[in-house]
Write an enzyme that holds these catalytic residues in place. Structure first.
Site: not given
Length: 182
Positions: A53, A55-57, A61
């Site tokens: 996703t 924001t996560c990627s 992270l």
């Protein structure tokens, strides 16, 4: 969640590389428990709505991955990224992100996330049940510090990000170190 709370004891179904399996997909199943990940260590655990996703990627992270040495200098042994995704997805995401430092934990059934009180419906996005975004500093299986995004609810219209960011967790660690030195 709050400081002082012990993490729930669950078993995670993981896939680990094992060259003895042979073939083009040399992985085998390996069960790992909460104790396997957290016993005897001081770690950062961060959980997010989903692998791959935006924001996560793009931010969360990579921020923890790139800041690993700085976190280590603040007394962190490992950094774990958890998501309510299966081990196949988490392993492919780790590969796509080129992870060398952050380790992924698959909470495929959401059992850990549910027991943490962080499972939310994201049906509005077609995701089903997922984790609310948070981070924690965990020492020997017990929460030392908790960083939860505001507004936790089912089918939230946004995906808040800031409280659980690597920058915010690092700020806490630096302040703690300065306070201990004073």
């Amino acid at each position: 969640m709050k400081a002082g709370v012990k993490l729930p004891n669950v078993t995670f179904r993981t896939r680990v590389r094992d060259e003895s399996v042979g073939g083009s997909n040399p992985f085998r199943w390996e069960d790992k428990t909460t104790a396997d990940y957290f016993a005897g260590k001081r770690v950062i655990l961060f959980s997010l709505p989903g692998a791959f996703t935006p924001t996560c990627s793009t931010y969360q992270l990579p921020g923890f991955e790139n800041g690993f040495e700085d976190f280590k200098a603040q007394g962190i042994d490992d950094i774990y990224c958890m998501s309510v995704n299966d081990s196949f997805v988490m392993n492919k995401w780790a590969e796509a992100q080129g992870l060398k430092n952050v380790k992924v934990i698959p909470d495929g059934s959401g059992e850990f996330t549910r027991k943490m009180g962080m499972l939310v419906a994201k049906d509005n996005l077609g995701f089903g049940m997922r984790s609310w975004r948070y981070a924690a500093i965990v020492k020997d299986g017990q929460i030392e510090a908790w960083f939860e995004e505001p507004g936790m609810c089912d089918n939230h219209g946004e995906d808040p990000y800031g409280a659980s960011s690597p920058e915010n967790v690092m700020k806490y660690l630096v302040e703690q170190a300065q306070g201990a030195a004073a």
